[in-house]
Design a protein around this motif. Structure first.
Motif, PDB file in Angstrom:
ATOM      1  N   ILE A 225      15.145  38.563 -52.232  1.00 42.64           N
ATOM      2  CA  ILE A 225      14.157  37.589 -52.720  1.00 42.64           C
ATOM      3  C   ILE A 225      12.743  38.130 -52.547  1.00 42.64           C
ATOM      4  N   ALA A 226      12.456  38.695 -51.372  1.00 42.32           N
ATOM      5  CA  ALA A 226      11.102  39.182 -51.096  1.00 42.32           C
ATOM      6  C   ALA A 226      10.712  40.316 -52.045  1.00 42.32           C
ATOM      7  N   GLU A 227      11.635  41.240 -52.267  1.00 42.66           N
ATOM      8  CA  GLU A 227      11.312  42.358 -53.159  1.00 42.66           C
ATOM      9  C   GLU A 227      11.121  41.873 -54.585  1.00 42.66           C
ATOM     10  N   SER A 228      11.956  40.923 -55.014  1.00 50.88           N
ATOM     11  CA  SER A 228      11.800  40.360 -56.362  1.00 50.88           C
ATOM     12  C   SER A 228      10.465  39.643 -56.503  1.00 50.88           C
ATOM     13  N   ALA A 229      10.101  38.876 -55.489  1.00 50.35           N
ATOM     14  CA  ALA A 229       8.835  38.129 -55.531  1.00 50.35           C
ATOM     15  C   ALA A 229       7.636  39.062 -55.593  1.00 50.35           C
ATOM     16  N   HIS A 246      22.470  28.300 -50.827  1.00 49.79           N
ATOM     17  CA  HIS A 246      22.787  28.426 -49.397  1.00 49.79           C
ATOM     18  C   HIS A 246      21.687  29.218 -48.696  1.00 49.79           C
ATOM     19  N   CYS A 247      20.810  28.528 -48.000  1.00 47.30           N
ATOM     20  CA  CYS A 247      19.693  29.185 -47.311  1.00 47.30           C
ATOM     21  C   CYS A 247      20.067  29.399 -45.845  1.00 47.30           C
ATOM     22  N   LEU A 248      20.466  30.619 -45.516  1.00 46.42           N
ATOM     23  CA  LEU A 248      20.913  30.930 -44.156  1.00 46.42           C
ATOM     24  C   LEU A 248      19.746  31.302 -43.248  1.00 46.42           C
ATOM     25  N   PHE A 249      18.708  31.912 -43.803  1.00 47.10           N
ATOM     26  CA  PHE A 249      17.506  32.300 -43.047  1.00 47.10           C
ATOM     27  C   PHE A 249      17.867  33.063 -41.769  1.00 47.10           C
ATOM     28  N   VAL A 250      18.464  34.210 -41.963  1.00 44.76           N
ATOM     29  CA  VAL A 250      18.845  35.064 -40.847  1.00 44.76           C
ATOM     30  C   VAL A 250      17.609  35.774 -40.300  1.00 44.76           C
ATOM     31  N   SER A 251      17.474  35.765 -38.986  1.00 42.26           N
ATOM     32  CA  SER A 251      16.391  36.469 -38.291  1.00 42.26           C
ATOM     33  C   SER A 251      15.025  36.055 -38.848  1.00 42.26           C
ATOM     34  N   ASN A 252      14.216  37.024 -39.305  1.00 40.35           N
ATOM     35  CA  ASN A 252      12.854  36.721 -39.774  1.00 40.35           C
ATOM     36  C   ASN A 252      12.788  36.555 -41.288  1.00 40.35           C
ATOM     37  N   ALA A 253      13.881  36.092 -41.886  1.00 43.43           N
ATOM     38  CA  ALA A 253      13.950  35.983 -43.350  1.00 43.43           C
ATOM     39  C   ALA A 253      12.843  35.115 -43.928  1.00 43.43           C
ATOM     40  N   LEU A 254      12.569  33.982 -43.296  1.00 40.33           N
ATOM     41  CA  LEU A 254      11.548  33.085 -43.840  1.00 40.33           C
ATOM     42  C   LEU A 254      10.175  33.740 -43.840  1.00 40.33           C
ATOM     43  N   ASP A 255       9.816  34.423 -42.764  1.00 39.67           N
ATOM     44  CA  ASP A 255       8.529  35.117 -42.706  1.00 39.67           C
ATOM     45  C   ASP A 255       8.449  36.199 -43.780  1.00 39.67           C
ATOM     46  N   LYS A 256       9.551  36.893 -43.997  1.00 38.11           N
ATOM     47  CA  LYS A 256       9.606  37.953 -45.000  1.00 38.11           C
ATOM     48  C   LYS A 256       9.369  37.378 -46.396  1.00 38.11           C
ATOM     49  N   VAL A 257      10.033  36.270 -46.690  1.00 43.32           N
ATOM     50  CA  VAL A 257       9.882  35.647 -48.004  1.00 43.32           C
ATOM     51  C   VAL A 257       8.480  35.067 -48.166  1.00 43.32           C
ATOM     52  N   ARG A 258       7.971  34.442 -47.114  1.00 45.85           N
ATOM     53  CA  ARG A 258       6.623  33.862 -47.173  1.00 45.85           C
ATOM     54  C   ARG A 258       5.581  34.944 -47.476  1.00 45.85           C
ATOM     55  N   SER A 259       5.679  36.068 -46.796  1.00 42.48           N
ATOM     56  CA  SER A 259       4.675  37.117 -46.958  1.00 42.48           C
ATOM     57  C   SER A 259       4.773  37.829 -48.312  1.00 42.48           C
TER      58      SER A 259
END
Length: 297
Positions: A225-229, A246-259
């Motif tokens: 998702i982050a690379e696509s964004a 299905h949003c699993l949010f493993v480890s720092n996934a949310l921060d990665k997507v946010r940034s």
């Protein structure tokens, strides 16, 4: 109808029981000091009841899987059982990618296919391989987001993005429901290292000034998702929205997507892990599941 919530159920069971006016109970569970799993059904369905076991297999996939097997053993004399998996784990290993691997999706499904199990309902499974089993019933976990997308985003400027070719059918379902265009990236994953490389399509110029909606079934580490964004931002997308069942949010996934520049993440409430963050909107899918079951049963 008799609905039983197993320990991984994210709340769908109780909601369905209310909507169907069905009897409802929750399995008692505990973990022994040595780590072994124990469940007990204090209330048992009558022999004529149509039973629904509700389970999500994240987090603690192995434990959630074994709880299902334990519940099926408790109900082994019952002749009318349905399983609802709001999230099915191990579905990504649906074929042999490297020599010496198992097909984990097959292991899960075949372990649940008892003689007294009528149907296994799965919300947006990652693998189409499981469709070869005639007791599997798939619940669309993508098109259900169309109403919230229409309310929140200017439809005339939406373009749907599939982050890889394997997700094209999934993304096309939402694009068709919204009546908008879709384009697909081409993703390559190194099966040894897990490293992801995304190849951009020739028609990526279409996204300039558009509200882009990335559609995927699982948000795990957030890398895809982050690379696509980041690519969409580079090509001047006005908004970058994520729709993921299905949003699993493993480890720092949310921060990665946010940034990476994502404006909003729309998730379904298919797993028990839930993050309270303004970037995330959780869609309660119990109504959609109820409608699907009403048509199927």
């Amino acid at each position: 109808m008799y609905i039983i919530s197993l320990p991984g159920d994210p709340g769908i069971g109780r909601s369905l029981a209310e909507k169907f006016d069905a009897e409802y109970s929750e399995a008692f569970s505990k973990i022994f000091p040595d780590g072994e799993t124990y469940i007990r059904l204090d209330k048992r369905p009558a022999s004529e009841d149509e039973v629904f076991l509700i389970q999500s297999m994240y987090p603690d996939q192995d434990r959630r899987f074994f709880e299902l097997l334990e519940a099926l053993d408790i109900l082994r004399q019952h002749k009318n059982i349905n399983i609802l998996l709001t999230y099915m784990a191990y579905a990504r290993q649906d074929k042999i990618f490297l020599e010496g691997e198992p097909i984990s999706a097959r292991i899960v499904v075949e372990s649940l296919l008892k003689d007294n199990v009528r149907n296994i309902f799965v919300v947006e499974p990652h693998s189409n391989m499981i469709l070869s089993y005639n007791k599997i019933r798939v619940i669309d976990g993508v098109s259900i987001f169309s109403d919230i997308i229409k309310r929140e985003i200017e439809t005339e400027k939406i373009i749907i993005i599939s982050p890889d070719q394997g997700g094209v059918e999934r993304a096309r379902r939402l694009a068709t429901k919204l009546g908008v265009d879709m384009i697909s990236f081409i993703k390559y994953r190194d099966r040894h290292t897990g490293e992801i490389r995304i190849e951009m399509p020739a028609d990526l110029h279409k996204i300039s000034g558009m509200n882009t909606v990335i559609v995927d079934d699982i948000l795990s580490t957030g890398g895809t998702i982050a690379e696509s964004a980041e690519i969409l931002r580079r090509y001047k997308a006005e908004k970058v929205i994520v729709v993921c069942t299905h949003c699993l949010f493993v480890s720092n996934a949310l921060d990665k997507v946010r940034s990476s520049g994502v404006d909003k993440i729309y998730c379904a409430n298919t797993v028990k892990k839930k993050i309270n963050d303004p970037l995330i909107y959780y869609l309660d899918i119990s109504r959609y599941i109820k409608d699907f079951l009403s048509r199927e049963l």
